[in-house]
Scaffold this motif. Structure first.
Motif, mmCIF file in Angstrom:
data_model
loop_
_atom_site.group_PDB
_atom_site.id
_atom_site.type_symbol
_atom_site.label_atom_id
_atom_site.label_comp_id
_atom_site.label_asym_id
_atom_site.label_seq_id
_atom_site.Cartn_x
_atom_site.Cartn_y
_atom_site.Cartn_z
ATOM 1 N N CYS A 52 -13.538 -7.388 4.810
ATOM 2 C CA CYS A 52 -12.820 -6.267 4.196
ATOM 3 C C CYS A 52 -11.493 -5.943 4.885
ATOM 4 O O CYS A 52 -10.697 -5.161 4.358
ATOM 5 N N HIS A 53 -11.253 -6.554 6.051
ATOM 6 C CA HIS A 53 -9.993 -6.297 6.741
ATOM 7 C C HIS A 53 -8.818 -7.042 6.102
ATOM 8 O O HIS A 53 -7.660 -6.737 6.407
ATOM 9 N N MET A 54 -9.085 -8.005 5.234
ATOM 10 C CA MET A 54 -8.010 -8.752 4.594
ATOM 11 C C MET A 54 -7.197 -7.850 3.676
ATOM 12 O O MET A 54 -7.680 -6.814 3.209
ATOM 13 N N GLY A 55 -5.954 -8.247 3.412
ATOM 14 C CA GLY A 55 -5.084 -7.469 2.541
ATOM 15 C C GLY A 55 -5.022 -8.049 1.142
ATOM 16 O O GLY A 55 -5.094 -9.271 0.965
ATOM 17 N N GLU A 56 -4.907 -7.172 0.155
ATOM 18 C CA GLU A 56 -4.792 -7.587 -1.243
ATOM 19 C C GLU A 56 -3.634 -6.865 -1.914
ATOM 20 O O GLU A 56 -3.484 -5.650 -1.749
ATOM 21 N N PHE A 57 -2.833 -7.618 -2.657
ATOM 22 C CA PHE A 57 -1.707 -7.060 -3.406
ATOM 23 C C PHE A 57 -1.874 -7.387 -4.887
ATOM 24 O O PHE A 57 -2.412 -8.439 -5.243
ATOM 25 N N SER A 58 -1.365 -6.511 -5.724
ATOM 26 C CA SER A 58 -1.345 -6.734 -7.164
ATOM 27 C C SER A 58 0.092 -6.851 -7.628
ATOM 28 O O SER A 58 0.949 -6.049 -7.222
ATOM 29 N N LEU A 59 0.368 -7.851 -8.471
ATOM 30 C CA LEU A 59 1.702 -8.038 -9.037
ATOM 31 C C LEU A 59 1.568 -8.298 -10.527
ATOM 32 O O LEU A 59 0.805 -9.182 -10.944
ATOM 33 N N ALA A 120 0.914 -5.287 6.208
ATOM 34 C CA ALA A 120 2.100 -4.441 6.053
ATOM 35 C C ALA A 120 3.380 -5.272 6.030
ATOM 36 O O ALA A 120 4.260 -5.060 5.179
ATOM 37 N N SER A 121 3.502 -6.233 6.950
ATOM 38 C CA SER A 121 4.724 -7.042 7.013
ATOM 39 C C SER A 121 4.835 -7.958 5.798
ATOM 40 O O SER A 121 5.927 -8.151 5.254
ATOM 41 N N ASP A 122 3.720 -8.520 5.352
ATOM 42 C CA ASP A 122 3.748 -9.371 4.159
ATOM 43 C C ASP A 122 4.194 -8.576 2.937
ATOM 44 O O ASP A 122 4.990 -9.059 2.119
ATOM 45 N N PHE A 123 3.651 -7.373 2.792
ATOM 46 C CA PHE A 123 3.990 -6.569 1.619
ATOM 47 C C PHE A 123 5.483 -6.264 1.602
ATOM 48 O O PHE A 123 6.147 -6.398 0.573
ATOM 49 N N ALA A 135 5.610 -4.412 -11.254
ATOM 50 C CA ALA A 135 4.624 -3.530 -10.630
ATOM 51 C C ALA A 135 3.966 -4.280 -9.480
ATOM 52 O O ALA A 135 3.131 -5.169 -9.694
ATOM 53 N N PHE A 136 4.366 -3.943 -8.262
ATOM 54 C CA PHE A 136 3.846 -4.597 -7.059
ATOM 55 C C PHE A 136 3.203 -3.531 -6.196
ATOM 56 O O PHE A 136 3.854 -2.564 -5.795
ATOM 57 N N ALA A 137 1.903 -3.690 -5.908
ATOM 58 C CA ALA A 137 1.170 -2.639 -5.206
ATOM 59 C C ALA A 137 0.258 -3.232 -4.144
ATOM 60 O O ALA A 137 -0.337 -4.308 -4.330
ATOM 61 N N ASP A 138 0.138 -2.524 -3.035
ATOM 62 C CA ASP A 138 -0.826 -2.860 -1.991
ATOM 63 C C ASP A 138 -2.141 -2.177 -2.356
ATOM 64 O O ASP A 138 -2.243 -0.945 -2.313
ATOM 65 N N ILE A 139 -3.143 -2.952 -2.732
ATOM 66 C CA ILE A 139 -4.428 -2.395 -3.167
ATOM 67 C C ILE A 139 -5.511 -2.583 -2.095
ATOM 68 O O ILE A 139 -6.709 -2.445 -2.369
ATOM 69 N N SER A 140 -5.083 -2.860 -0.870
ATOM 70 C CA SER A 140 -6.020 -3.198 0.204
ATOM 71 C C SER A 140 -7.003 -2.073 0.505
ATOM 72 O O SER A 140 -8.203 -2.320 0.703
ATOM 73 N N ASP A 141 -6.521 -0.839 0.566
ATOM 74 C CA ASP A 141 -7.387 0.270 0.968
ATOM 75 C C ASP A 141 -8.536 0.493 -0.001
ATOM 76 O O ASP A 141 -9.603 0.975 0.395
ATOM 77 N N ASN A 142 -8.325 0.159 -1.247
ATOM 78 C CA ASN A 142 -9.356 0.386 -2.256
ATOM 79 C C ASN A 142 -10.153 -0.866 -2.596
ATOM 80 O O ASN A 142 -11.008 -0.835 -3.484
#
Length: 361
Positions: A52-59, A120-123, A135-142
């Protein structure tokens, strides 16, 4: 003291005896019953990992495909919806800022999965490469991520989430429902075994984890086993085997740079000054990150990036960057802390019995 982030499964890990350690700014389980036991269970049955520590982005949005193709190395022209692809985020010099997987959700919709320490740096980097209007969003927290890996994982999946999963191919994914929520099931992993990665709402993570953990074939496994499993396959770890000082070609991934798009770093991505090589070491004594590698004349020609005892093979293994010319030799010596370790160059993967690409009937 550093305040560590926690995954939605943190309390479960502690309640079930996990040894917790800091990792990439997170408090994560390194082991439960023991690294070798968890490693062996994953190679023979099935294990679950909290990722769950990995990051996910939506585009998403008109033009998303072409914009993303100019930001990362993946060839998106040949990536169909329902498929995902491994690749890199590069700097202008061709160095690797991160390795990541791109999921094509629809023609102009994508999900990107990045390393937790780089989220954070990747985003910020990718956002800076995208045109306005997308529409580019960091959805990692959810978003939670749980990995089910091992030759018995298909059987476990069929019991936990009934469906026709035998038609899901390697590096393909499908949406399904769990506990009233939409989730993604991806046939991918970091162990070399048949496996699945689940992306789901963070508030559903414990319910899925507990359902998987209750299966008689499954044991929870920590980051320790995940590291030995991936090293046996020769899979790189960002920050050790991949970094901004080395290009994808130096790491042996020039074959993944076939995109026709003018992605950032393309002009230098094929530069090779050093080569990442696989070293087999007799005995249990391990090479460690930063250990020097010497040629047959005792000259320093490189450095170990990853090293460990291989539980499956019964001896130590390592990855090391060597000067390109020196990398053509077969025999080397690793200067470890208290000994010199004879090392032989071998082909990857170290472990050749993985089931990741197994055909399912």
């Amino acid at each position: 003291m550093e305040t560590l982030l926690v995954t939605p499964l943190n309390a479960w890990h502690k309640a079930h005896g996990a040894k917790m350690v800091p990792f990439a700014g997170w408090e994560m389980p390194v082991q439960y019953s023991g690294i070798i036991a968890e490693h062996g269970h994953c190679r023979t049955r099935a294990a679950i990992f909290d990722i769950c520590h990995m990051g996910e982005f939506s585009l998403k949005g008109p033009g998303a495909k072409n914009a993303l193709a100019a930001a990362v190395t993946q060839n998106l022209d040949t990536l169909a919806p329902g498929k995902c692809r491994y690749g890199f985020l590069l700097n202008e010099q061709g160095g690797v800022l991160d390795d990541l997987i791109v999921y094509r959700i629809a023609d102009e919709e994508f999900m990107l999965v990045v390393n937790g320490a780089c989220t954070a740096s990747d985003f910020a980097t990718i956002k800076g490469r995208l045109p306005a209007g997308l529409a580019f969003a960091d959805i990692s927290d959810n978003t939670a991520k749980i990995d089910l890996q091992g030759p018995k994982s298909f059987e476990v999946l069929a019991r936990v989430l009934p469906g026709e999963w035998n038609t899901l191919g390697y590096f393909s994914f499908r949406k399904t429902a769990f506990d009233g929520a939409e989730i993604i099931v991806s046939r991918t992993g970091y162990t070399g075994e048949l496996g699945y990665e689940f992306y789901l709402p963070a508030d559903k993570a414990q319910a899925l984890w507990e359902k998987l953990a209750a299966d008689p074939e499954v044991l929870p496994a920590g980051l320790g086993a995940r590291d030995t499993l991936r090293l046996e396959m020769g899979y790189p770890l960002y920050g050790q085997d991949l970094d901004t000082e080395h290009t994808p070609a130096e790491a042996g991934y020039d074959g993944m740079l076939g995109s026709a798009a003018p992605f950032t770093g393309k002009a230098r991505a094929f530069d090779v000054r050093r080569k990442l090589v696989a070293l087999s070491i007799e005995g249990r004594r391990s090479a460690r990150h930063h250990d020097k590698v010497l040629d047959g004349n005792g000259k320093e020609v490189g450095v170990v990036t990853s090293g460990s005892f291989s539980p499956t093979l019964g001896h130590s293994i390592a990855l090391a960057y060597l000067d390109a010319q020196a990398a053509e030799a077969d025999g080397f010596t690793v200067q470890a802390a208290k000994a010199q370790l004879p090392a032989k160059k071998v082909d990857l993967p170290f472990y050749k019995g993985g089931t990741a690409r197994a055909k399912l009937s």
